[in-house]
Design an enzyme around this catalytic site. Structure first.
Site, mmCIF file in Angstrom:
data_model
loop_
_atom_site.group_PDB
_atom_site.id
_atom_site.type_symbol
_atom_site.label_atom_id
_atom_site.label_comp_id
_atom_site.label_asym_id
_atom_site.label_seq_id
_atom_site.Cartn_x
_atom_site.Cartn_y
_atom_site.Cartn_z
ATOM 1 N N ARG A 34 82.498 78.187 -1.029
ATOM 2 C CA ARG A 34 83.274 76.987 -0.690
ATOM 3 C C ARG A 34 84.339 77.288 0.369
ATOM 4 N NH1 ARG A 34 83.761 74.119 -6.626
ATOM 5 N NH2 ARG A 34 82.220 72.512 -6.242
ATOM 6 N N LYS A 199 80.048 71.356 -17.541
ATOM 7 C CA LYS A 199 80.950 70.195 -17.556
ATOM 8 C C LYS A 199 80.228 69.028 -18.214
ATOM 9 C CE LYS A 199 83.617 71.559 -13.507
ATOM 10 N NZ LYS A 199 83.843 71.329 -12.074
ATOM 11 N N GLY A 356 79.460 73.964 -7.247
ATOM 12 C CA GLY A 356 80.083 75.249 -6.941
ATOM 13 C C GLY A 356 79.335 76.393 -7.593
ATOM 14 N N GLY A 380 79.537 67.550 -9.369
ATOM 15 C CA GLY A 380 79.913 66.241 -9.900
ATOM 16 C C GLY A 380 79.967 65.200 -8.784
HETATM 17 N N1 LIG Z 1 74.246 77.327 -22.329
HETATM 18 C C1 LIG Z 1 75.421 77.447 -21.758
HETATM 19 N N2 LIG Z 1 76.527 77.666 -22.485
HETATM 20 C C2 LIG Z 1 77.726 77.805 -21.871
HETATM 21 N N3 LIG Z 1 77.940 77.717 -20.531
HETATM 22 C C3 LIG Z 1 76.864 77.504 -19.787
HETATM 23 C C4 LIG Z 1 75.567 77.344 -20.331
HETATM 24 N N4 LIG Z 1 74.710 77.125 -19.319
HETATM 25 C C5 LIG Z 1 75.433 77.154 -18.187
HETATM 26 N N5 LIG Z 1 76.725 77.388 -18.439
HETATM 27 C C6 LIG Z 1 77.831 77.561 -17.482
HETATM 28 O O1 LIG Z 1 77.958 76.412 -16.649
HETATM 29 C C7 LIG Z 1 78.826 76.756 -15.585
HETATM 30 C C8 LIG Z 1 78.585 75.851 -14.414
HETATM 31 O O2 LIG Z 1 78.699 74.493 -14.801
HETATM 32 P P1 LIG Z 1 79.249 73.318 -13.848
HETATM 33 O O3 LIG Z 1 78.952 72.052 -14.551
HETATM 34 O O4 LIG Z 1 80.663 73.600 -13.474
HETATM 35 O O5 LIG Z 1 78.294 73.430 -12.547
HETATM 36 P P2 LIG Z 1 78.653 73.397 -10.999
HETATM 37 O O6 LIG Z 1 77.419 73.753 -10.269
HETATM 38 O O7 LIG Z 1 79.834 74.297 -10.718
HETATM 39 O O8 LIG Z 1 79.062 71.933 -10.698
HETATM 40 P P3 LIG Z 1 80.506 71.365 -10.187
HETATM 41 O O9 LIG Z 1 80.541 71.654 -8.730
HETATM 42 O O10 LIG Z 1 80.485 69.927 -10.548
HETATM 43 O O11 LIG Z 1 81.561 72.121 -10.948
HETATM 44 C C9 LIG Z 1 78.533 78.225 -15.303
HETATM 45 O O12 LIG Z 1 79.738 78.952 -15.309
HETATM 46 C C10 LIG Z 1 77.612 78.662 -16.461
HETATM 47 O O13 LIG Z 1 77.944 79.916 -17.037
HETATM 48 O O1 LIG Z 2 84.129 72.302 -9.015
HETATM 49 C C1 LIG Z 2 84.074 71.103 -8.727
HETATM 50 O O2 LIG Z 2 83.114 70.371 -9.057
HETATM 51 C C2 LIG Z 2 85.170 70.488 -7.875
HETATM 52 O O3 LIG Z 2 85.987 71.460 -7.311
HETATM 53 C C3 LIG Z 2 85.972 69.515 -8.715
HETATM 54 O O4 LIG Z 2 86.578 70.192 -9.797
HETATM 55 P P1 LIG Z 2 86.911 69.401 -11.160
HETATM 56 O O5 LIG Z 2 85.584 69.101 -11.823
HETATM 57 O O6 LIG Z 2 87.763 70.339 -11.957
HETATM 58 O O7 LIG Z 2 87.613 68.130 -10.761
#
Ligand SMILES: Nc1ncnc2c1ncn2[C@@H]1O[C@H](COP(=O)(O)OP(=O)(O)OP(=O)(O)O)[C@@H](O)[C@H]1O
Ligand SMILES: O=C(O)[C@H](O)COP(=O)(O)O
Length: 399
Positions: A34, A199, A356, A380
């Protein structure tokens, strides 16, 4: 949307809202994707003689100063990538920020401390958010929105500040929107969305809307256990959104009515604890022991998901299938990524990976980033865009 070319930035203070929310291990940045994605806009502004003031959030410190979430390591990395010093302000809108900004010369850049140290940034109270937005806007003369990953947040730096200053979209926001638009217009079918990650409460909400748009939804990662539980299965100590079980039951019914296929894991890696070296077994997704937590999708699920992607013409994937940061639990994420890679290209599918951590996983697993049609910095944010929602940060830039 106005773009950088519409702003006369020479000699002026430009506040750039970036998304620098990178994964950290202590003070070590484990994936700088990022930060790299934010560089071109900042570089362009510096080359045009602006005084650039970058602001961003890191993690969720919830309105309190917490050194664990300091952006200081990010300032260092940004400086390395830009090849010039990045002055770091130790607060967001206080004496340090004002002093740092006042000292900037044309072509110099500063980064403010984590926006989310300030309760006003995320406040639901318009007046509180507005008061903070005024202070932040007071640091600059122009605003550039380039934090695509945060445009779905109605936060002061995303939504309120562009109402107070002449503004434009940065190059990253422009590019991301152009790709996502392709996913919403004349989408080639089958259209498959793969959801995972952690999330869960945030992202369950997008499903209702996605069900009106997609042909198939594959659910893995931390997201899957709320679905399995909603179907009446034991999920042990896996990630669970207990208060959203009824909502999820509603999604399952709605999907059936609409003929949308929701594909859930059939097996998982069930671990005794949340650790890289945790003892674990493959168990049926319908029989997770009460003292175990699911940390990845199992081998049968990897095959099932690959088969469900094999005829896709459009794919959006957000959220790792397991805790990919631990090697032992990265296999499911690798399998889905490889299935997407195999599908991408001529005669295959338009494939977009968003988020991310999802993007970080692709890099950590050393998969070819250019093998996907697009890797988005927003998880998200992309999902909400695909739902057809008005995103606060984009609406503010359009005004
Ligand atoms: N079964 C699980 N139990 C706990 N954590 C998990 C599991 N599967 C995936 N994860 C965790 O989910 C995290 C990523 O989730 P997240 O929803 O933040 O995705 P993202 O790609 O970063 O999207 P955003 O940009 O919206 O944050 C990782 O750190 C991973 O370890
Ligand atoms: O990691 C993300 O999806 C963005 O940086 C937004 O972060 P947030 O879900 O904590 O608002």
């Amino acid at each position: 949307m106005r773009t950088l070319d519409d702003l006369d930035v020479k000699g002026r203070r430009v506040l750039v809202r970036a998304d620098l929310n990178v994964p950290l291990d202590g003070e070590t940045i484990t994936d700088d994707g990022r930060i790299r994605a934010s560089v071109p806009t900042i570089r362009t502004l510096l080359d045009r003689g602006a005084k650039v003031v970058v602001c961003a959030h890191l993690g969720r410190p919830k309105g309190r100063v917490n050194p664990e979430f300091s952006l200081r390591p990010v300032a260092r990395r940004l400086g390395e990538l830009l090849g010039q010093d990045v002055a770091f302000a130790a607060d967001v809108v206080g004496d340090s920020a004002r002093g740092t900004v006042d000292a900037l010369q044309d072509g110099e850049v500063a980064l403010l401390e984590n926006l989310r140290y300030e309760p006003g940034e995320e406040s639901k109270d318009d007046a509180e958010r507005g008061a903070f937005a005024h202070k932040l806007a007071g640091l600059a003369e122009l605003y550039v929105g380039d934090g695509f990953g945060a445009v779905h947040r109605k936060h002061a730096s995303v939504y309120d500040v562009p109402r107070l200053l002449p503004h434009a979209a940065g190059g990253l926001v422009e590019a991301e929107v152009a790709v996502l638009r392709r996913l919403t217009e004349d989408t080639e079918r089958p259209y498959v969305v793969v959801l995972g990650g952690a999330k869960v409460s945030d992202k369950l909400g997008v499903i209702a809307n996605l069900l009106t748009k997609v042909d198939r939804l594959l659910v893995g990662g931390g997201m899957a256990y709320t679905f399995l539980k909603a179907q009446g299965h034991e999920v042990g100590r896996s990630l669970l959104q207990e208060d959203q079980l009824d909502q999820v039951r509603g999604f399952l019914d709605d999907a059936e009515r609409r003929g949308v296929e929701i594909v859930l894991p059939v097996d998982v890696l069930a671990a005794v604890t949340f650790a890289a070296d945790a003892e674990h077994d493959v168990v049926a997704a319908t029989a997770i022991p009460a003292d175990r937590e699911g940390l990845d999708i199992g081998p049968k699920t990897r095959e099932l998901f690959a088969a469900k992607l094999a005829d896709a013409r459009t794919v959006f994937w957000n959220g790792p299938m397991g805790v990919f940061e631990f090697d032992a639990f990265s296999g499911g994420t690798r399998a889905v990524a490889e299935a997407l890679l195999a599908r991408t290209g001529d005669g295959g599918a338009f494939t977009v990976v968003g988020g991310g951590d999802s993007a970080a996983a692709v890099r950590r697993l050393e998969l070819p980033e250019d093998g996907f049609s697009h890797i988005s910095t927003g998880g998200g944010a992309s999902l909400e865009y695909l739902e057809g929602k008005t995103l606060p940060g984009l609406a503010a830039l359009e005004d």
